[in-house]
Design an enzyme around this catalytic site. Structure first.
Site, mmCIF file in Angstrom:
data_model
loop_
_atom_site.group_PDB
_atom_site.id
_atom_site.type_symbol
_atom_site.label_atom_id
_atom_site.label_comp_id
_atom_site.label_asym_id
_atom_site.label_seq_id
_atom_site.Cartn_x
_atom_site.Cartn_y
_atom_site.Cartn_z
ATOM 1 N N SER A 153 1.173 -1.233 0.021
ATOM 2 C CA SER A 153 -0.048 0.101 -0.112
ATOM 3 C C SER A 153 0.763 1.324 -0.037
ATOM 4 C CB SER A 153 -0.743 -0.082 1.244
ATOM 5 O OG SER A 153 -1.340 1.309 1.484
ATOM 6 N N TYR A 166 -2.300 -1.278 10.319
ATOM 7 C CA TYR A 166 -2.333 -1.201 9.046
ATOM 8 C C TYR A 166 -1.039 -1.013 8.372
ATOM 9 C CZ TYR A 166 -4.161 -1.178 4.065
ATOM 10 O OH TYR A 166 -4.338 -1.388 3.012
HETATM 11 P P1 NAD Z 1 -11.500 -6.021 -0.030
HETATM 12 O O1 NAD Z 1 -12.034 -5.740 1.415
HETATM 13 O O2 NAD Z 1 -12.492 -6.003 -1.140
HETATM 14 O O3 NAD Z 1 -10.692 -7.263 -0.212
HETATM 15 C C1 NAD Z 1 -9.796 -7.903 0.896
HETATM 16 C C2 NAD Z 1 -10.052 -9.554 0.749
HETATM 17 O O4 NAD Z 1 -9.203 -9.958 1.505
HETATM 18 C C3 NAD Z 1 -11.653 -9.789 1.156
HETATM 19 O O5 NAD Z 1 -12.169 -10.667 -0.079
HETATM 20 C C4 NAD Z 1 -11.565 -10.461 2.298
HETATM 21 O O6 NAD Z 1 -12.432 -11.468 2.535
HETATM 22 C C5 NAD Z 1 -10.170 -10.982 2.126
HETATM 23 N N1 NAD Z 1 -9.657 -11.594 3.440
HETATM 24 C C6 NAD Z 1 -9.562 -10.855 4.592
HETATM 25 N N2 NAD Z 1 -9.054 -11.650 5.547
HETATM 26 C C7 NAD Z 1 -8.670 -12.690 5.044
HETATM 27 C C8 NAD Z 1 -8.217 -14.120 5.475
HETATM 28 N N3 NAD Z 1 -7.640 -14.182 6.702
HETATM 29 N N4 NAD Z 1 -8.009 -14.981 4.519
HETATM 30 C C9 NAD Z 1 -8.384 -14.992 3.385
HETATM 31 N N5 NAD Z 1 -8.913 -13.742 2.917
HETATM 32 C C10 NAD Z 1 -9.072 -12.787 3.755
HETATM 33 O O7 NAD Z 1 -10.555 -4.854 -0.057
HETATM 34 P P2 NAD Z 1 -9.517 -4.545 -1.325
HETATM 35 O O8 NAD Z 1 -9.174 -3.119 -1.610
HETATM 36 O O9 NAD Z 1 -9.594 -5.304 -2.501
HETATM 37 O O10 NAD Z 1 -7.902 -5.063 -0.632
HETATM 38 C C11 NAD Z 1 -7.075 -6.209 -1.318
HETATM 39 C C12 NAD Z 1 -5.633 -5.553 -1.042
HETATM 40 O O11 NAD Z 1 -5.356 -4.298 -1.386
HETATM 41 C C13 NAD Z 1 -5.622 -5.707 0.705
HETATM 42 O O12 NAD Z 1 -4.359 -6.279 0.952
HETATM 43 C C14 NAD Z 1 -5.460 -4.190 0.914
HETATM 44 O O13 NAD Z 1 -4.687 -3.614 1.948
HETATM 45 C C15 NAD Z 1 -4.542 -3.796 -0.346
HETATM 46 N N6 NAD Z 1 -4.782 -2.159 -0.615
HETATM 47 C C16 NAD Z 1 -6.240 -1.671 -0.857
HETATM 48 C C17 NAD Z 1 -6.213 -0.343 -1.144
HETATM 49 C C18 NAD Z 1 -7.519 0.518 -1.434
HETATM 50 O O14 NAD Z 1 -7.615 1.539 -1.680
HETATM 51 N N7 NAD Z 1 -8.425 -0.374 -1.733
HETATM 52 C C19 NAD Z 1 -5.097 0.603 -0.977
HETATM 53 C C20 NAD Z 1 -3.824 0.005 -0.645
HETATM 54 C C21 NAD Z 1 -3.950 -1.562 -0.351
#
Ligand code: NAD
Length: 268
Positions: A153, A166
């Site tokens: 991130s 985080y």
């Molecule tokens: P999201 O909540 O849609 O996706 C996260 C997914 O991880 C979900 O499907 C959830 O069920 C799954 N998950 C959580 N705990 C878990 C576990 N113990 N085992 C298996 N699966 C698990 O959100 P997203 O934005 O798609 O996030 C995906 C990645 O991107 C994450 O690592 C997040 O930190 C990172 N990220 C997102 C953003 C953003 O702006 N959306 C920015 C920076 C980083």
């Protein structure tokens, strides 16, 4: 560019039932990869994604597994071995937030985020490397023995008050990725990270759902729009493909310029 840059690749995407993981699963399948759509609890969503991919002529299946539990990862890799005979790309994407002001943050919420966002990525990566070694290099499949994409991130670099668990986990992912890349590059294992900025998904609904929140967020994004999961997925396809064969130990920021400290545009 090759229209199927991931042809013949077998990929595991963790946390793929929603958001960025879902977009990566679809984009990888479109690029020719067979995809394991991992989910923790959203079985229906994951099965829907796998079935969509199959209907479009691709190969995919959904597998339950909690990445923060070593047994969860073992189950996942066992299923991949059985269904696909191996793995070429791990996208360690699963993640969550449990936000609180510093002194209000419970040890449980600190631990949960570290367990999923950092330890979960470590455990899956360890399994993947063991598997890559067992399989051996097949130059017809890829120039690399295996590829790992961590999901970091912008908060691996930008401090984030109210989210210390985080930011600590993502900061950890940065050095986990770089240390692994350094250790494993000689074996032709490519380890890199994708680092999204603000992408419209369920993890950060509060940041983009209302007009007021959107305006505030856009002040942090020089490129003037909030990211879509596909923005990240397209970059992930490239990074996992042989087109990026000489890219090792790099964090690819996909953030519309968020890392450019836009508050300094007129100040400083
Ligand atoms: P999201 O909540 O849609 O996706 C996260 C997914 O991880 C979900 O499907 C959830 O069920 C799954 N998950 C959580 N705990 C878990 C576990 N113990 N085992 C298996 N699966 C698990 O959100 P997203 O934005 O798609 O996030 C995906 C990645 O991107 C994450 O690592 C997040 O930190 C990172 N990220 C997102 C953003 C953003 O702006 N959306 C920015 C920076 C980083």
């Amino acid at each position: 560019m090759d229209s199927k840059p991931l042809a013949g690749q077998r990929a595991l995407v963790t946390g793929a039932s929603s958001g960025i993981g879902r977009a990566i699963a679809y984009a990888f399948a479109e690029a020719g990869a067979s995809v394991v759509v991992n989910y923790r609890s959203s079985r229906e969503e994951a099965e829907q994604i796998a079935s969509d991919i199959q209907q479009h002529g691709g190969k995919a299946f959904a597998v339950q597994g909690d990445v923060s539990e070593p047994e969860g990862c073992e189950t996942l890799f066992g299923a991949i071995e059985q269904e696909l005979g191996g793995i070429d790309v791990l996208v360690a994407n699963a993640g969550l937030q449990r936000d609180a002001a510093f002194t209000d943050m419970s040890l449980e919420d600190w631990q949960k985020v570290i367990d999923v966002n950092l330890t979960g990525q470590f455990v899956c990566a360890q399994e993947a490397v063991r598997q890559f070694r067992q399989q051996g290099l097949d130059p017809k499949r890829s120039r690399a023995l295996g590829k790992i994409l961590f999901t970091s991130s912008v908060h691996q670099a930008i401090p984030w008050g109210g989210h210390v668990n985080y930011a600590s986990a993502k900061g950890g992912v940065k050095l986990l990725m770089e240390s692994m890349a350094q250790e494993l590059a000689g074996e032709k294992i490519r380890v890199n990270a994708i680092a999204p900025g603000a992408i419209k998904t369920a993890i950060n609904t509060d940041a983009w759902e209302t007009e007021e929140a959107r305006e505030k967020l856009l002040k942090l994004i020089p490129y003037g729009r909030i990211g879509e999961p596909d923005d990240v997925a397209k970059a992930a396809v490239w990074l996992a493909s042989d087109d990026a064969d000489y890219v090792v130990g790099t964090t690819l920021f996909i953030d519309g310029g968020m890392m450019l400290y836009p508050a300094f545009r007129e100040g400083g």
